[in-house]
Design a protein around this motif. Structure first.
Motif, PDB file in Angstrom:
ATOM      1  N   VAL A  80       0.748  -1.167  -0.184  1.00 52.28           N
ATOM      2  CA  VAL A  80      -0.066  -0.006   0.016  1.00 52.28           C
ATOM      3  C   VAL A  80       0.945   1.193  -0.063  1.00 52.28           C
ATOM      4  N   LEU A  81       0.763   2.138  -0.999  1.00 53.73           N
ATOM      5  CA  LEU A  81       1.271   3.324  -1.192  1.00 53.73           C
ATOM      6  C   LEU A  81       0.731   4.560  -0.839  1.00 53.73           C
ATOM      7  N   ARG A  82       1.026   5.397   0.065  1.00 51.89           N
ATOM      8  CA  ARG A  82       0.249   6.546   0.123  1.00 51.89           C
ATOM      9  C   ARG A  82       0.543   7.712  -0.548  1.00 51.89           C
ATOM     10  N   VAL A  83       0.065   7.917  -1.570  1.00 51.53           N
ATOM     11  CA  VAL A  83       0.463   8.659  -2.771  1.00 51.53           C
ATOM     12  C   VAL A  83      -0.525  10.139  -2.734  1.00 51.53           C
ATOM     13  N   ASN A  84       0.173  11.165  -2.482  1.00 49.97           N
ATOM     14  CA  ASN A  84      -0.712  12.588  -2.629  1.00 49.97           C
ATOM     15  C   ASN A  84      -2.058  12.351  -1.683  1.00 49.97           C
ATOM     16  N   GLY A  85      -1.780  11.667  -0.593  1.00 48.98           N
ATOM     17  CA  GLY A  85      -2.854  11.759   0.462  1.00 48.98           C
ATOM     18  C   GLY A  85      -3.888  10.690   0.400  1.00 48.98           C
ATOM     19  N   ARG A  86      -3.556   9.633  -0.723  1.00 52.60           N
ATOM     20  CA  ARG A  86      -4.682   8.807  -0.847  1.00 52.60           C
ATOM     21  C   ARG A  86      -3.703   7.470  -0.783  1.00 52.60           C
ATOM     22  N   ARG A  91       4.115   5.616 -12.559  1.00 51.63           N
ATOM     23  CA  ARG A  91       3.817   5.956 -14.049  1.00 51.63           C
ATOM     24  C   ARG A  91       3.125   4.572 -14.405  1.00 51.63           C
ATOM     25  N   GLU A  92       3.577   3.449 -14.052  1.00 55.82           N
ATOM     26  CA  GLU A  92       3.161   2.276 -14.923  1.00 55.82           C
ATOM     27  C   GLU A  92       1.627   1.417 -14.183  1.00 55.82           C
ATOM     28  N   HIS A  93       1.783   1.644 -13.069  1.00 61.20           N
ATOM     29  CA  HIS A  93       0.901   1.118 -11.899  1.00 61.20           C
ATOM     30  C   HIS A  93      -0.279   1.920 -11.775  1.00 61.20           C
ATOM     31  N   LEU A  94      -0.059   3.070 -11.331  1.00 60.24           N
ATOM     32  CA  LEU A  94      -1.014   4.221 -10.779  1.00 60.24           C
ATOM     33  C   LEU A  94      -1.212   5.319 -11.838  1.00 60.24           C
ATOM     34  N   GLN A  95      -0.520   5.202 -13.138  1.00 64.33           N
ATOM     35  CA  GLN A  95      -1.033   6.282 -14.294  1.00 64.33           C
ATOM     36  C   GLN A  95      -0.735   7.671 -13.442  1.00 64.33           C
ATOM     37  N   LEU A  96       0.087   7.824 -12.824  1.00 60.65           N
ATOM     38  CA  LEU A  96       0.698   9.060 -12.410  1.00 60.65           C
ATOM     39  C   LEU A  96       2.051   9.454 -13.259  1.00 60.65           C
ATOM     40  N   ALA A 137       4.690  12.513  -2.386  1.00 62.98           N
ATOM     41  CA  ALA A 137       4.064  13.346  -3.129  1.00 62.98           C
ATOM     42  C   ALA A 137       4.580  13.477  -4.296  1.00 62.98           C
ATOM     43  N   THR A 138       3.724  13.749  -5.363  1.00 61.33           N
ATOM     44  CA  THR A 138       4.029  13.878  -6.922  1.00 61.33           C
ATOM     45  C   THR A 138       3.532  15.383  -7.347  1.00 61.33           C
ATOM     46  N   ILE A 139       3.953  15.640  -8.472  1.00 60.52           N
ATOM     47  CA  ILE A 139       3.645  16.898  -9.167  1.00 60.52           C
ATOM     48  C   ILE A 139       2.108  17.011  -9.336  1.00 60.52           C
ATOM     49  N   GLU A 140       1.487  15.874  -9.202  1.00 61.18           N
ATOM     50  CA  GLU A 140       0.145  15.806  -9.456  1.00 61.18           C
ATOM     51  C   GLU A 140      -0.633  16.403  -8.215  1.00 61.18           C
ATOM     52  N   GLY A 141      -0.051  15.977  -6.963  1.00 62.39           N
ATOM     53  CA  GLY A 141      -0.329  16.370  -5.717  1.00 62.39           C
ATOM     54  C   GLY A 141      -0.046  17.831  -5.273  1.00 62.39           C
TER      55      GLY A 141
END
Length: 203
Positions: A50-56, A73-78, A118-122
């Motif tokens: 479980v990865l917590r990415v951008n608060g989710r 990129r490949e699994h979460l389409q971020l 946190a990524t650029i999307e968040g």
């Protein structure tokens, strides 16, 4: 001799008949089902995380060797985090883990469990309002082709929060891990200086 009066045991014909009947009925289990080995939950080399990415929280089943960059990129389409050199030399894949910048191409996804990613999307605020650093890059045209820009912005935010944005020399030094092949460096410095105070205020 009359075999009907023979008390030495079952006849050969009876034994062969019993064997044939057993074969027709199918193989006999050698051990109870409960004693058999349990089925494997997932293939070898795969891991549930479980990865917590951008608060989710995001559930994944991936190869244990998958990098955080490929997981994003490949699994979460971020796809905002870019794959440039894939060797940790260009900074295009920069993301934040627990507020600190990291090169996601050199970080295993399994190692990021339990952390805030946190990524650029968040980075944008509520309602999609741009982060001050994003707006400053636009205002100063701190990009050309744009490929390195997500990593530049993520690194710039971290640079300010780390306290390394007080002078042009500091900015150039602590942003040196992010390469821009279009050579927009002077404009990147201007953008960081513009967004410096607002970024600090955001904490």
């Amino acid at each position: 001799m009359d075999s009907s009066n023979d008390d030495r045991g079952p006849s050969r014909r009876l034994v062969l008949g019993a064997v044939a009947a057993g074969a027709a009925a199918g193989p006999v289990a050698l051990q109870p089902a409960a004693a058999q080995a349990p089925a494997r939950a997932m293939p070898d080399g795969q891991s549930h995380l479980v990865l917590r990415v951008n608060g989710r929280d995001r559930d994944l089943i991936i190869d244990t060797r998958t990098t955080l960059l490929d997981a994003l990129r490949e699994h979460l389409q971020l796809t905002g985090s870019k794959k440039g050199c894939d060797h940790g030399q260009c900074g295009a894949c920069t993301v934040h883990i627990d507020g600190k910048r990291v090169l996601s191409c050199l970080t295993l996804a399994v190692a990021a469990q339990g952390a805030e990613i946190a990524t650029i999307e968040g980075l944008a605020g509520p309602g999609g309002s741009l982060h001050p650093m994003q707006q400053a890059f636009i205002d100063h045209d701190g990009f050309q082709c744009g490929y390195c820009t997500p990593g530049q912005i993520m690194s710039a935010v971290a640079c300010v929060k780390e306290g390394h944005a007080d002078s042009d020399a500091d900015i150039r030094e602590y942003m040196s891990g992010n390469l821009c092949r279009c050579a927009a460096y002077p404009k990147i410095v201007l953008a960081i200086k513009q967004a410096r105070d607002q970024t600090r205020a955001l904490g």
